[in-house]
Design a protein around this motif. Sequence first.
Motif, short mmCIF file in Angstrom:
data_model
loop_
_atom_site.label_atom_id
_atom_site.label_comp_id
_atom_site.label_asym_id
_atom_site.label_seq_id
_atom_site.Cartn_x
_atom_site.Cartn_y
_atom_site.Cartn_z
N ARG A 332 28.22 43.79 35.05
CA ARG A 332 28.69 44.50 36.25
C ARG A 332 29.10 43.52 37.35
O ARG A 332 30.14 43.66 37.97
CB ARG A 332 27.58 45.45 36.76
CG ARG A 332 27.89 46.12 38.10
CD ARG A 332 29.13 47.00 38.03
NE ARG A 332 29.45 47.59 39.32
CZ ARG A 332 30.16 46.98 40.27
NH1 ARG A 332 30.61 45.75 40.08
NH2 ARG A 332 30.41 47.59 41.41
N LYS A 347 44.29 46.31 44.35
CA LYS A 347 43.00 46.98 44.39
C LYS A 347 43.02 48.24 45.22
O LYS A 347 43.51 48.22 46.36
CB LYS A 347 41.95 46.02 45.01
CG LYS A 347 41.56 44.88 44.12
CD LYS A 347 40.54 43.99 44.82
CE LYS A 347 40.13 42.82 43.95
NZ LYS A 347 39.26 43.17 42.83
N PHE A 378 35.99 50.62 37.65
CA PHE A 378 34.52 50.51 37.70
C PHE A 378 34.08 50.89 39.10
O PHE A 378 34.92 51.23 39.93
CB PHE A 378 34.07 49.08 37.33
CG PHE A 378 34.54 48.01 38.27
CD1 PHE A 378 35.87 47.60 38.29
CD2 PHE A 378 33.65 47.39 39.15
CE1 PHE A 378 36.31 46.61 39.16
CE2 PHE A 378 34.07 46.40 40.02
CZ PHE A 378 35.40 46.01 40.03
N GLU A 417 34.36 51.10 50.89
CA GLU A 417 33.52 50.01 51.38
C GLU A 417 34.28 48.73 51.69
O GLU A 417 33.73 47.83 52.30
CB GLU A 417 32.39 49.71 50.38
CG GLU A 417 32.89 49.35 48.99
CD GLU A 417 31.81 48.90 48.02
OE1 GLU A 417 30.63 49.03 48.34
OE2 GLU A 417 32.17 48.41 46.93
C1 2HG Z 1 32.22 45.46 43.46
O1 2HG Z 1 31.68 46.57 43.55
C2 2HG Z 1 33.09 45.00 44.59
O2 2HG Z 1 31.98 44.70 42.52
C3 2HG Z 1 34.45 44.46 44.18
O3 2HG Z 1 33.20 45.97 45.58
C4 2HG Z 1 35.35 45.54 43.66
O4 2HG Z 1 36.82 43.95 42.65
C5 2HG Z 1 36.70 45.07 43.13
O5 2HG Z 1 37.62 45.89 43.16
#
Ligand code: 2HG
Length: 466
Positions: A332, A347, A378, A417
């Motif tokens: 993760r 993104k 994710f 976020e």
């Molecule tokens: C995560 O949850 C970060 O790992 C990065 O907020 C999310 O890379 C991303 O889009």
Amino acid sequence: MQPDLSSGSYTDLLAVLGPDDVLVDQDLRAGYEVDWTRRYTGTCSAVLRPRTTAQVAEVLRICATHQVAVIPQGGNTGLVGGSVPRAHSHGPVVVLSTRGLSDLGPVDSDAMQVTVGAGVTLAAWRNAARAAGVDAPLDFAARDSATIGGAIATNAGGSRVVRYGTMRSQVVGIEAVTITGEIVGSLAGLPKETVGPHLPSVLAGSEGTLAVITRARLRLVPRFSHTITALVSLDSLAAAVQMLGRVRAGLGSLDSVELILPGAMELVSAHLGRRPPVAKGSAYVMIECADHVDPTDDLLAVLSTLDGPEGGVVDTAVTTEGPSRDQLMEFRDRITEAINAAGVPYKLDVAVPVAGLPALVEIAEQAAVTYGGRLIPFGHLAEGNLHLNYLEAGDPAAIAELVLTAVAAAGGTISAEHGVGVAKGPWLRLVRSSAELAVMAAMRSAWDPTGLLNPGVLSPVSSVAD
Ligand code: 2HG
Ligand code: FAD
Ligand code: ZN
């Protein structure tokens, strides 16, 4: 190319900071001029590196006098282009790096609080807390570079939001400097204070557009001696959503519930050179529990209620503290790194009410098929927060229009976020009415009447190409 600073402003800044902390050479500025994803870049006239709140106040006063735009920058790990110079801007622009504001005060074990400089990293905050037998409530993969100031300015989230809330909830006191050099706020750390608007809450999520945060008083939480992590593969995303309700209701020790969809699992596995320790599924959920007593039996009891076709669980791997847990968590924690290694991503960080997640993923996949791109999805399951990353995105603006319109229609948000930065400006209209945008603009001009703080950020007229 940015215009040079006027000789008056340059001389004044040198007098306050000294030559080592006013960087004008292109080589020295370069690392401050491009974001972590390499999508957003521009040039600035200088990088300024104050070491104290008093220096920040002097610097901002000089910038206001000479009408120099200021881009506050912490660890420069932001993912929406808000911490680097814009490609086009009018007049001189400086990056104000807060990394030198790195004082870390003693942990107040009675109040469970600590006062830290805005440039302190999340990892340093956590390490200081742990050295005193307590813990920091916020954590995510950029912990070694992301700063407290940046985390407050973006109202950062991460994996422990299900237990402790976002950064906004951790700030019990703040010190900040306005563009005219006034120092505002209090670091007394009163958890209850109701005297008009709450300054930490006003500045949380303000993305460097209202003031420069210089210090914060932060909440600490218990350090648990037992942690257990499970990776569960499921036969559908709907089953993962259904499981969420069970684990939330059944596990008082729940620390995080993270979501990995197959596109992201395949990419991170290839990047790590390891297969996940569970059989293939259509969704993967990583659950973490932490407590003063071993929560293993509680977690296994909840998971056992999900066995069988109705629960949709395909396979489960469970591990406690130690190297095997670290290895499991990498599936993760290292997805963002794996994405960056594969290309420059586009993104979208969105959230919808959790029941809307399966439909949203379908639309996100449709956007990749229609406009080009490889979707890597994710996120943080408990908050309905999906990170929709597109590699080799054909038409990013069209992808965003399709996905963000669907998100808004589902009652969601265009930024959960990461903030708005310059990346999401054109889509603010989807989630904020014109009356709300007018209030935001009025508030901004009350703090910064001539618009010098982070121009283009959190603005409905900025664009992806900025
Ligand atoms: C995560 O949850 C970060 O790992 C990065 O907020 C999310 O890379 C991303 O889009
Ligand atoms: P920067 O990138 O330097 O700045 C971000 C914004 O804050 C800019 O608009 C900047 O102008 C403003 N700002 C910075 N410092 C100040 C200050 N002192 N005063 C006023 N304004 C300021 N984010 C999450 O929320 N959750 C995650 O799980 C997460 N995981 C990540 C994983 C990786 C690998 C990476 C690279 C990023 C991740 N992020 C995540 C995004 C990023 O780390 C956060 O947005 C973080 O809060 C940014 O902190 P920073 O110090 O790097 O800020
Ligand atoms: Zn995230």
